[in-house]
Design a protein around this motif. Structure first.
Motif, short mmCIF file in Angstrom:
data_model
loop_
_atom_site.label_atom_id
_atom_site.label_comp_id
_atom_site.label_asym_id
_atom_site.label_seq_id
_atom_site.Cartn_x
_atom_site.Cartn_y
_atom_site.Cartn_z
N VAL A 104 -50.38 -35.74 -2.91
CA VAL A 104 -49.66 -36.15 -4.11
C VAL A 104 -49.20 -37.60 -4.00
CG1 VAL A 104 -47.55 -35.77 -5.47
CG2 VAL A 104 -48.90 -33.81 -4.71
N LEU A 105 -48.68 -37.97 -2.83
CA LEU A 105 -48.22 -39.35 -2.64
C LEU A 105 -49.39 -40.33 -2.71
CD1 LEU A 105 -45.63 -38.94 0.28
CD2 LEU A 105 -45.30 -38.64 -2.18
N LEU A 106 -50.51 -39.98 -2.08
CA LEU A 106 -51.67 -40.86 -2.11
C LEU A 106 -52.21 -41.01 -3.53
CD1 LEU A 106 -53.55 -39.64 1.10
CD2 LEU A 106 -52.39 -41.84 0.78
N ALA A 107 -52.24 -39.92 -4.28
CA ALA A 107 -52.73 -39.99 -5.66
C ALA A 107 -51.83 -40.89 -6.50
CB ALA A 107 -52.79 -38.59 -6.27
N CYS A 108 -50.53 -40.80 -6.28
CA CYS A 108 -49.61 -41.67 -7.03
C CYS A 108 -49.80 -43.12 -6.63
CB CYS A 108 -48.18 -41.22 -6.78
SG CYS A 108 -46.95 -42.14 -7.74
N VAL A 109 -49.97 -43.37 -5.34
CA VAL A 109 -50.20 -44.74 -4.86
C VAL A 109 -51.44 -45.33 -5.51
CG1 VAL A 109 -50.91 -46.06 -2.83
CG2 VAL A 109 -48.93 -44.55 -2.70
N GLU A 110 -52.49 -44.51 -5.61
CA GLU A 110 -53.76 -44.99 -6.17
C GLU A 110 -53.71 -45.17 -7.69
OE1 GLU A 110 -56.87 -45.80 -4.94
OE2 GLU A 110 -55.89 -45.91 -3.01
N LEU A 111 -53.04 -44.27 -8.37
CA LEU A 111 -53.18 -44.20 -9.83
C LEU A 111 -52.01 -44.77 -10.61
CD1 LEU A 111 -54.63 -40.56 -10.05
CD2 LEU A 111 -55.89 -42.71 -10.18
N ARG A 112 -50.85 -44.92 -9.96
CA ARG A 112 -49.68 -45.43 -10.68
C ARG A 112 -49.09 -46.64 -9.95
NH1 ARG A 112 -47.01 -43.00 -14.83
NH2 ARG A 112 -46.03 -45.05 -14.79
N PRO A 113 -49.67 -47.82 -10.16
CA PRO A 113 -49.18 -49.02 -9.47
C PRO A 113 -47.76 -49.40 -9.86
CG PRO A 113 -50.81 -49.59 -11.14
CD PRO A 113 -50.84 -48.10 -11.01
N ASP A 114 -47.29 -48.90 -11.00
CA ASP A 114 -45.94 -49.27 -11.45
C ASP A 114 -44.88 -48.26 -11.02
OD1 ASP A 114 -47.09 -47.33 -13.05
OD2 ASP A 114 -45.99 -47.92 -14.84
N ALA A 115 -45.25 -47.21 -10.31
CA ALA A 115 -44.30 -46.18 -9.92
C ALA A 115 -43.32 -46.72 -8.87
CB ALA A 115 -45.03 -44.95 -9.37
N ALA A 116 -42.12 -46.14 -8.87
CA ALA A 116 -41.10 -46.56 -7.91
C ALA A 116 -41.57 -46.33 -6.48
CB ALA A 116 -39.80 -45.81 -8.17
N LEU A 117 -42.35 -45.27 -6.26
CA LEU A 117 -42.89 -45.00 -4.92
C LEU A 117 -43.70 -46.18 -4.41
CD1 LEU A 117 -43.50 -42.97 -2.58
CD2 LEU A 117 -45.53 -42.30 -3.91
N ASN A 118 -44.55 -46.73 -5.27
CA ASN A 118 -45.38 -47.86 -4.86
C ASN A 118 -44.56 -49.11 -4.60
OD1 ASN A 118 -47.67 -46.32 -5.06
ND2 ASN A 118 -48.15 -46.97 -7.14
N ARG A 119 -43.54 -49.32 -5.41
CA ARG A 119 -42.70 -50.51 -5.19
C ARG A 119 -42.00 -50.42 -3.85
NH1 ARG A 119 -41.51 -49.63 -10.73
NH2 ARG A 119 -39.44 -48.79 -10.25
N LEU A 120 -41.57 -49.21 -3.48
CA LEU A 120 -40.92 -49.04 -2.17
C LEU A 120 -41.92 -49.23 -1.04
CD1 LEU A 120 -38.66 -48.14 -0.24
CD2 LEU A 120 -39.34 -45.77 -0.72
N LEU A 121 -43.06 -48.54 -1.11
CA LEU A 121 -44.03 -48.60 -0.03
C LEU A 121 -44.71 -49.95 0.09
CD1 LEU A 121 -45.76 -45.10 -0.42
CD2 LEU A 121 -44.00 -45.77 1.24
N SER A 122 -44.64 -50.77 -0.97
CA SER A 122 -45.30 -52.08 -0.94
C SER A 122 -44.37 -53.21 -0.52
CB SER A 122 -45.89 -52.39 -2.33
OG SER A 122 -46.89 -51.46 -2.67
N LEU A 123 -43.17 -52.87 -0.02
CA LEU A 123 -42.30 -53.90 0.52
C LEU A 123 -43.00 -54.59 1.70
CD1 LEU A 123 -38.85 -52.07 0.45
CD2 LEU A 123 -39.61 -53.90 -1.07
N THR A 124 -42.92 -55.89 1.73
CA THR A 124 -43.70 -56.68 2.69
C THR A 124 -43.52 -56.25 4.14
OG1 THR A 124 -43.71 -58.57 1.20
CG2 THR A 124 -44.18 -59.01 3.51
N PRO A 125 -42.29 -56.01 4.64
CA PRO A 125 -42.17 -55.60 6.05
C PRO A 125 -42.86 -54.28 6.33
CG PRO A 125 -40.05 -56.34 5.19
CD PRO A 125 -40.97 -56.21 4.01
N LEU A 126 -42.74 -53.33 5.40
CA LEU A 126 -43.39 -52.03 5.60
C LEU A 126 -44.90 -52.18 5.63
CD1 LEU A 126 -41.31 -49.69 3.25
CD2 LEU A 126 -41.14 -49.88 5.72
N VAL A 127 -45.42 -52.99 4.71
CA VAL A 127 -46.87 -53.19 4.63
C VAL A 127 -47.38 -53.87 5.89
CG1 VAL A 127 -48.71 -54.37 3.37
CG2 VAL A 127 -46.86 -53.25 2.12
N TRP A 128 -46.69 -54.90 6.35
CA TRP A 128 -47.17 -55.65 7.51
C TRP A 128 -47.17 -54.78 8.77
CZ3 TRP A 128 -45.86 -57.38 12.38
CH2 TRP A 128 -46.67 -58.40 12.89
#
Length: 411
Positions: free
Chosen positions: A273-297
């Motif tokens: 479910v989380l992966l599907a949201c990451v892939e399909l909803r770029p504007d979701a709050a989940l993506n904004r959290l997971l895409s924080l630069t320190p987490l991504v790096w």
């Protein structure tokens, strides 16, 4: 959701959360009794990403080079592991408690056999694998990499995309029935470490990759998947959090049987479910959290090194008598060595991975009318880890705008 090069930021951010859950669990299982599900999350991510890459290669070239796949996997995973194994083996000769079997642990880890040895143990885990006991999970993953790509290649060449999807789903269900068959009060080690009993978690990610690649961007089913992943990601996070907080995955409790039978698949589906949201909803709050630069790096560059180094370092510093400062001391040393591993071992090997002749795109014949193929736009949207050239997609466009189909006519 941002895409950095060929990678999706949200997935790398999820990797950071997963590896930190495991590390904290190893230090404080009383604080996060279910923190080991970080490994389960990693499994589903791996199945998703690997399958997506393989399908993208198939759409781009009309085939999949297993030799190149295994070469890339070896360069990505093994050199850093061998460094850890070498240092662990060297500590066999040092007067450090917990490393008396460093050589045997290193050999088993280097051969991806720790999980097999642990699965064969009916009682407490022995000291033979102790300094590198955490590499059991790498063994499960490596064994999946050996078996799944050839199976996927065979399915892609022989069947329609609908049949490939259904076959992957059926394969993902088999380990669940197998776990119910195996379950007893003494079967926990066998089930937890077995590659056959954990395959559904990797295959769940593979099923999602196939589904996303198959669905056209304008497909109503893709819209439904987008809608439901948006609705369900928050409950999925809450349920995963409750499992981490309340369910002792590797300990004796009333939760043991449900977790070891159906629970592993439930965790995988929540991750899907989380992966599907990451892939399909770029504007979701989940993506904004997971895409924080320190987490991504950290997820992109250090997650593997953090996982490799934290466990032997914890054993080493504990054996040297570090007390209250064990956690911060180990974390500091882990980040230092993971960073060194990234720049001195993993990054040079990554450059070696790219030093190969690009395969010539194969002009695939048009699939048979009515074939259940993946739409071109759907593959491009669902396969964000490997870009599919427009020319390759165009060459495969069939009556329904299909992009993924076997390079021969369907029976």
């Amino acid at each position: 959701m941002r895409k950095s090069g060929k990678r999706v930021d949200g997935i790398d951010g999820l990797r950071t959360f997963a590896v930190m859950l495991v590390i904290i669990y190893h230090f404080r299982p009383d604080l996060l009794p279910g923190g080991s599900i970080g490994v389960d999350i990693f499994y589903t991510i791996s199945g998703f990403v690997i399958t997506r890459l393989l399908i993208a290669e198939y759409a781009r070239t009309g085939g999949i080079s297993l030799r190149q796949f295994y070469r890339r996997r070896w360069l990505r995973l093994v050199p850093a592991l061998l460094v850890v194994c070498a240092l662990t083996a060297g500590l066999t000769f040092a007067p450090v408690p917990g490393f008396r079997h460093g050589w045997s642990a290193a050999l088993l880890a280097a051969g991806s056999l720790v999980n097999i040895v642990r699965a064969a143990q009916s009682g407490a885990y022995s000291a033979v694998t102790a300094p590198l006991g955490h590499t059991w999970s790498l063994g499960v993953e490596e064994q999946f990499y050996l078996l799944w790509p050839p199976v996927l290649v065979a399915l892609l060449h022989r069947f329609s995309s609908r049949t490939v999807l259904l076959s992957a789903g059926a394969l993902a269900a088999i380990p669940v029935f197998w776990r119910f068959h195996l379950w007893s009060d003494t079967a926990a080690h066998r089930i937890y470490n077995g590659p056959d009993t954990r395959a559904d978690q990797l295959l769940a990610g593979a099923v999602l990759a196939i589904l996303l690649a198959r669905l056209h961007t304008a497909s109503p089913w893709r819209d439904r998947l987008r809608t439901w992943s948006t609705r369900l990601w928050a409950p999925a996070v809450v349920l995963l959090g409750l499992i981490v907080w309340q369910v002792p995955i590797t300990g004796r409790s009333a939760w043991e049987e449900p977790v070891y039978t159906i629970g592993f698949l439930v965790i995988a589906l929540l991750t899907v479910v989380l992966l599907a949201c990451v892939e399909l909803r770029p504007d979701a709050a989940l993506n904004r959290l997971l895409s924080l630069t320190p987490l991504v790096w950290v997820g992109r560059n250090l997650s593997y090194g953090l996982y490799l180094w934290h466990y032997p370092l914890m054993h080493l510093l504990s054996g040297l008598g570090v007390g209250r400062m064990l956690f911060p001391s180990t974390m500091l040393a882990t980040f230092i060595l993971a960073t060194a591993s990234y720049y001195l071992v993993e990054e040079p090997c990554r450059r070696l991975k790219s030093r190969r002749r690009a395969p010539r795109p194969a002009a695939l014949p048009e699939p048979a009318a009515g074939a259940g193929a993946l739409p071109a736009a759907g593959l491009a949207a669902g396969t964000t880890a490997a870009a599919v050239p427009a020319q390759a997609l165009a060459s495969q466009d069939g009556p329904a705008g299909s992009a993924w189909e076997k390079p021969r006519e369907l029976p």
